[in-house]
Design a protein around this motif. Structure first.
Motif: not given
Length: 77
Positions: A47-65
């Motif tokens: 749950e903590r990892r998902i919340r962290e990933a959602m927050a990163a996505a909201e900041r526009g931080e995405f992994a490169t291909p």
């Protein structure tokens, strides 16, 4: 404080649980409580990892291909 609960379990699972309890010289309740705590710990972690990933996505931080491919490659090994 602890509470008493009741649930159904398959005979095979109960036999495995009892075998573990005998091997560890513990009672069934101890083993069940330890299993539940392990499960809850894993759930809190994800749950903590998902919340962290959602927050990163909201900041526009995405992994490169390339980063995504490296992750997939790591899991295949």
């Amino acid at each position: 404080m602890s509470k008493h609960i009741s649930f159904r379990i398959d005979d095979d699972k109960l036999a495995q649980l009892d075998a573990i309890a005998r091997r560890e010289e513990r009672d069934r309740s101890f083993i069940i409580n330890r299993l539940i705590e392990d499960y809850l710990t894993r759930e809190r972690h994800w749950e903590r990892r998902i919340r962290e990933a959602m927050a990163a996505a909201e900041r526009g931080e995405f992994a490169t291909p390339e980063q995504v491919q490296a992750e997939f490659d790591q899991w295949r090994e």
